[in-house]
Design a protein around this motif. Structure first.
Motif, mmCIF file in Angstrom:
data_model
loop_
_atom_site.group_PDB
_atom_site.id
_atom_site.type_symbol
_atom_site.label_atom_id
_atom_site.label_comp_id
_atom_site.label_asym_id
_atom_site.label_seq_id
_atom_site.Cartn_x
_atom_site.Cartn_y
_atom_site.Cartn_z
ATOM 1 N N TYR A 273 55.249 49.513 44.783
ATOM 2 C CA TYR A 273 54.764 50.024 46.063
ATOM 3 C C TYR A 273 54.907 48.892 47.064
ATOM 4 O O TYR A 273 53.997 48.118 47.281
ATOM 5 C CB TYR A 273 53.328 50.480 45.891
ATOM 6 C CG TYR A 273 52.676 51.147 47.086
ATOM 7 C CD1 TYR A 273 53.358 51.369 48.277
ATOM 8 C CD2 TYR A 273 51.354 51.558 47.016
ATOM 9 C CE1 TYR A 273 52.756 51.977 49.346
ATOM 10 C CE2 TYR A 273 50.726 52.183 48.080
ATOM 11 C CZ TYR A 273 51.431 52.378 49.247
ATOM 12 O OH TYR A 273 50.826 52.990 50.317
ATOM 13 N N PHE A 280 51.917 46.270 47.704
ATOM 14 C CA PHE A 280 50.554 46.664 47.358
ATOM 15 C C PHE A 280 50.306 46.889 45.873
ATOM 16 O O PHE A 280 49.184 46.663 45.401
ATOM 17 C CB PHE A 280 50.171 47.924 48.124
ATOM 18 C CG PHE A 280 50.282 47.798 49.613
ATOM 19 C CD1 PHE A 280 49.707 46.727 50.270
ATOM 20 C CD2 PHE A 280 50.971 48.735 50.360
ATOM 21 C CE1 PHE A 280 49.811 46.587 51.647
ATOM 22 C CE2 PHE A 280 51.087 48.621 51.729
ATOM 23 C CZ PHE A 280 50.508 47.552 52.384
ATOM 24 N N ALA A 281 51.274 47.381 45.128
ATOM 25 C CA ALA A 281 50.991 47.755 43.742
ATOM 26 C C ALA A 281 52.275 47.747 42.931
ATOM 27 O O ALA A 281 53.378 47.839 43.476
ATOM 28 C CB ALA A 281 50.336 49.137 43.678
ATOM 29 N N LEU A 293 46.876 47.831 41.403
ATOM 30 C CA LEU A 293 46.707 47.377 42.776
ATOM 31 C C LEU A 293 46.656 45.849 42.777
ATOM 32 O O LEU A 293 45.832 45.241 42.094
ATOM 33 C CB LEU A 293 45.414 47.960 43.361
ATOM 34 C CG LEU A 293 45.182 47.769 44.861
ATOM 35 C CD1 LEU A 293 46.249 48.507 45.669
ATOM 36 C CD2 LEU A 293 43.792 48.261 45.247
ATOM 37 N N TYR A 301 41.788 45.238 51.364
ATOM 38 C CA TYR A 301 41.962 46.690 51.378
ATOM 39 C C TYR A 301 40.679 47.415 51.769
ATOM 40 O O TYR A 301 39.574 47.018 51.381
ATOM 41 C CB TYR A 301 42.356 47.190 49.983
ATOM 42 C CG TYR A 301 43.681 46.690 49.472
ATOM 43 C CD1 TYR A 301 44.876 47.288 49.867
ATOM 44 C CD2 TYR A 301 43.729 45.628 48.573
ATOM 45 C CE1 TYR A 301 46.087 46.833 49.371
ATOM 46 C CE2 TYR A 301 44.949 45.175 48.072
ATOM 47 C CZ TYR A 301 46.121 45.781 48.478
ATOM 48 O OH TYR A 301 47.316 45.334 47.991
ATOM 49 N N LEU A 312 36.986 48.145 48.454
ATOM 50 C CA LEU A 312 37.459 48.478 47.114
ATOM 51 C C LEU A 312 36.329 48.923 46.194
ATOM 52 O O LEU A 312 36.481 49.888 45.430
ATOM 53 C CB LEU A 312 38.185 47.272 46.515
ATOM 54 C CG LEU A 312 38.943 47.504 45.212
ATOM 55 C CD1 LEU A 312 40.064 48.506 45.410
ATOM 56 C CD2 LEU A 312 39.500 46.185 44.693
ATOM 57 N N MET A 323 44.903 54.589 53.084
ATOM 58 C CA MET A 323 44.743 53.153 52.873
ATOM 59 C C MET A 323 44.782 52.396 54.196
ATOM 60 O O MET A 323 45.652 52.633 55.037
ATOM 61 C CB MET A 323 45.820 52.622 51.930
ATOM 62 C CG MET A 323 45.574 51.202 51.472
ATOM 63 S SD MET A 323 46.403 50.803 49.920
ATOM 64 C CE MET A 323 48.103 50.774 50.440
ATOM 65 N N VAL A 340 46.616 57.309 48.649
ATOM 66 C CA VAL A 340 46.688 56.945 47.237
ATOM 67 C C VAL A 340 45.529 57.594 46.501
ATOM 68 O O VAL A 340 44.474 57.860 47.086
ATOM 69 C CB VAL A 340 46.655 55.415 47.031
ATOM 70 C CG1 VAL A 340 47.841 54.743 47.704
ATOM 71 C CG2 VAL A 340 45.340 54.820 47.533
ATOM 72 N N PHE A 342 43.086 57.018 43.126
ATOM 73 C CA PHE A 342 42.690 56.040 42.124
ATOM 74 C C PHE A 342 42.630 56.701 40.749
ATOM 75 O O PHE A 342 42.002 57.744 40.569
ATOM 76 C CB PHE A 342 41.348 55.417 42.482
ATOM 77 C CG PHE A 342 41.474 54.295 43.467
ATOM 78 C CD1 PHE A 342 41.591 52.985 43.036
ATOM 79 C CD2 PHE A 342 41.515 54.559 44.820
ATOM 80 C CE1 PHE A 342 41.748 51.948 43.946
ATOM 81 C CE2 PHE A 342 41.663 53.538 45.734
ATOM 82 C CZ PHE A 342 41.781 52.225 45.303
ATOM 83 N N TYR A 348 41.733 48.191 38.839
ATOM 84 C CA TYR A 348 42.021 49.171 39.883
ATOM 85 C C TYR A 348 43.497 49.574 39.824
ATOM 86 O O TYR A 348 44.386 48.748 40.021
ATOM 87 C CB TYR A 348 41.683 48.607 41.253
ATOM 88 C CG TYR A 348 40.192 48.561 41.501
ATOM 89 C CD1 TYR A 348 39.513 49.687 41.960
ATOM 90 C CD2 TYR A 348 39.459 47.401 41.257
ATOM 91 C CE1 TYR A 348 38.144 49.663 42.183
ATOM 92 C CE2 TYR A 348 38.091 47.358 41.479
ATOM 93 C CZ TYR A 348 37.436 48.500 41.938
ATOM 94 O OH TYR A 348 36.077 48.470 42.136
ATOM 95 N N ARG A 349 43.710 50.861 39.526
ATOM 96 C CA ARG A 349 45.065 51.401 39.469
ATOM 97 C C ARG A 349 45.151 52.626 40.364
ATOM 98 O O ARG A 349 44.182 53.384 40.512
ATOM 99 C CB ARG A 349 45.454 51.778 38.039
ATOM 100 C CG ARG A 349 45.679 50.586 37.115
ATOM 101 C CD ARG A 349 46.386 51.033 35.839
ATOM 102 N NE ARG A 349 46.773 49.910 35.012
ATOM 103 C CZ ARG A 349 46.093 49.478 33.956
ATOM 104 N NH1 ARG A 349 44.972 50.086 33.614
ATOM 105 N NH2 ARG A 349 46.521 48.448 33.269
ATOM 106 N N ILE A 350 46.350 52.841 40.929
ATOM 107 C CA ILE A 350 46.542 53.923 41.885
ATOM 108 C C ILE A 350 47.831 54.681 41.598
ATOM 109 O O ILE A 350 48.713 54.204 40.879
ATOM 110 C CB ILE A 350 46.608 53.391 43.335
ATOM 111 C CG1 ILE A 350 47.789 52.406 43.494
ATOM 112 C CG2 ILE A 350 45.293 52.760 43.754
ATOM 113 C CD1 ILE A 350 48.055 51.987 44.921
#
Length: 490
Positions: A273, A280-281, A293, A301, A312, A323, A340, A342, A348-350
């Motif tokens: 990303y 960002f990711a 993330l 963020y 966050l 975002m 996004v 979650f 933290y994953r998106i």
């Protein structure tokens, strides 16, 4: 292994430790990112406007500084473009990623600092490699080069302006070309057709182990490579090919086409990303389809759900957020236009869910890009189809007709029947979106399909100097433009 590769692996080991640190201490790392941004911004024009020297906490920051979209932030960007120093970030900003707005052709200029090129965008790509090698330690990735298909950039006065990919290639050419192909002169050629022809000639005989970029443009490049070489698939050209780093659009609709081009169980597809506003990711776990993330790239963020904006620690799994970022590019509480979802908060994953303005709610159906992509993948699976590109627009109600959605679709492989495809697409849309299903039982018809020939969307993108087809458009603007182009071609 070469000395360069050994040094690079030592660096990657260091970065893996840093990534593990922000996985375990996400909130402390994010607080440190905000503190650094506030320290850098206090002596800028923006900092004086909003009293950043008095801000000591996230709560104070939220109260003192409003949120911005591009139109609200544009006066600061215009001052930077004119050469004024220390407007929203220390010093002069000389790089701008240029793109048109979501709802108009007016250009947006996203500032990019030299610091962010090295410690955000380029750091992100290095970390992607590190995460991949950590997951696949027997990889031969570093024995070859990564083929990168970028855009174009040019000078506007003293500023370098253009596609993010081209700016990154331009600024990292001297130290990055030992691991990358093609030559910088080829990579920055402005004409796409000439560029991919030159890349095919230049790189077919090189040792390529990976490639990176937007799926649609790379698909066209890979087909040109096969045409140039006369080979059946890419492994006959590059036997050690093992990785495609992709981003920008959902990859699922393209997966089958790539699997036919690269028929190997050892081929890996990793999502990144990396937007104009920042990196960002990145995918960090090959068993998952989401992204980690990245929390220590100079970005603080925040996330908006409805009217509520939270840092966050306030996000929840399963919810979709717009975002906002405060970054070392000089953007402050800036809503980038992406949404996004979650999938995890430890770490933290998106998943990328789409653009804030790329949705259709003409009839209360609230269709988002994620719904459309998932339904399309299911329809293709059921009918044997492969879709190159698509876009969707509303067909408005009239006295004689109910409302509907028009899907303008370009197939790479046609379905067993168009009617079967339409049925399966409708069924899948109703399964993934209860609002759509409710409207299908009351106010809207099954989607209308408009089929276009192979290469149609690519020609349209080249005319508009874009690399991504808008998936969902809440009005007829894009659809009518495409229909006009269809009529001209007849």
């Amino acid at each position: 292994m070469s000395l360069t590769s050994k040094i690079f692996r030592l660096y990657l080991d260091y970065r893996l430790r840093r990534i593990d640190h922000f996985r375990r201490h996400p909130h402390a790392v994010q607080q440190a990112q905000l503190k650094a941004r506030l320290a850098a911004g206090r002596h800028t024009a923006f900092g004086r406007d909003y009293g950043l020297s008095e801000v000591r906490s996230i709560e104070a920051f939220e109260k003192r500084v409003p949120t911005f979209d591009y139109e609200a932030f544009k006066p600061y960007v215009e001052r930077m473009l004119a050469g004024e120093k220390s407007v929203t970030t220390p010093g002069r900003v000389g790089f701008y990623a240029r793109s048109s707005g979501t709802t108009s052709d007016r250009s947006k200029y996203i500032p990019i600092t030299r610091h962010s090129i090295l410690w955000n965008h380029t750091l992100g790509m290095r970390d992607v490699v590190g995460l991949y090698l950590d997951a696949f330690p027997q990889s031969k990735l570093l024995t070859g080069r990564t083929l990168t298909l970028g855009g174009t950039c040019f000078r506007e006065g003293e500023n370098l302006v253009g596609d993010l990919s081209a700016i990154l290639l331009h600024e990292t050419a001297r130290w990055g070309m030992s691991m990358r192909a093609p030559r910088i002169e080829t990579a920055l050629m402005p004409d796409f057709e000439q560029k991919i022809a030159r890349i095919a000639e230049e790189c077919a005989s090189q040792h390529i182990t990976a490639f990176a970029g937007v799926p649609s443009w790379n698909l066209e490049l890979m087909r040109r490579v096969l045409e140039h070489t006369g080979k059946r698939h890419l492994l006959e050209v590059w036997p050690d090919m093992e990785l495609f780093l992709h981003g920008g659009v959902e990859f699922a609709p393209y997966r089958r086409a790539y699997q036919e081009l690269i028929p190997s169980d050892g081929m890996h597809y990793r999502e990144t990303y990396n937007a104009s506003e920042g990196f960002f990711a990145a995918a960090d776990d090959p068993s998952r389809d989401d992204m980690l993330l990245m929390l220590d790239y100079g970005t603080f963020y925040e996330f908006r759900n409805g009217d509520q904006v939270v840092p966050l620690e306030g996000v929840e799994c399963g919810k979709t957020y717009a975002m906002l970022i405060t970054s070392d590019n000089g953007l402050w509480r800036y809503e980038i236009g992406d949404t996004v979802t979650f999938t995890s908060t430890d770490p933290y994953r998106i998943r990328f869910a789409g653009r804030t303005r790329q949705f259709i709610n003409a009839f209360g159906e609230e269709l988002i890009v994620d719904n459309a992509d998932r339904a399309l993948v299911e329809a293709c699976r059921k009918t044997g189809a492969v879709v190159n590109e698509y876009t969707v627009a509303p067909c408005y109600m009239s006295i004689d007709h109910q409302g509907a959605h028009e899907w303008i679709v370009e197939f790479d492989v046609a379905p067993d029947s168009v009617e079967h495809f339409a049925e399966e697409l409708d069924r899948a849309l109703r399964a993934v979106n209860s609002d759509y299903d409710a409207k299908r039982r009351s106010t809207i018809e099954r989607q209308h399909l408009t089929l276009v020939e192979k290469g149609f969307f690519l020609r349209w993108l080249q005319q508009r100097r874009k690399n991504k087809v808008p998936r969902l458009v809440p009005d007829r603007r894009i659809a009518d433009e495409l229909h006009n182009l269809l009529h001209k071609n007849k």
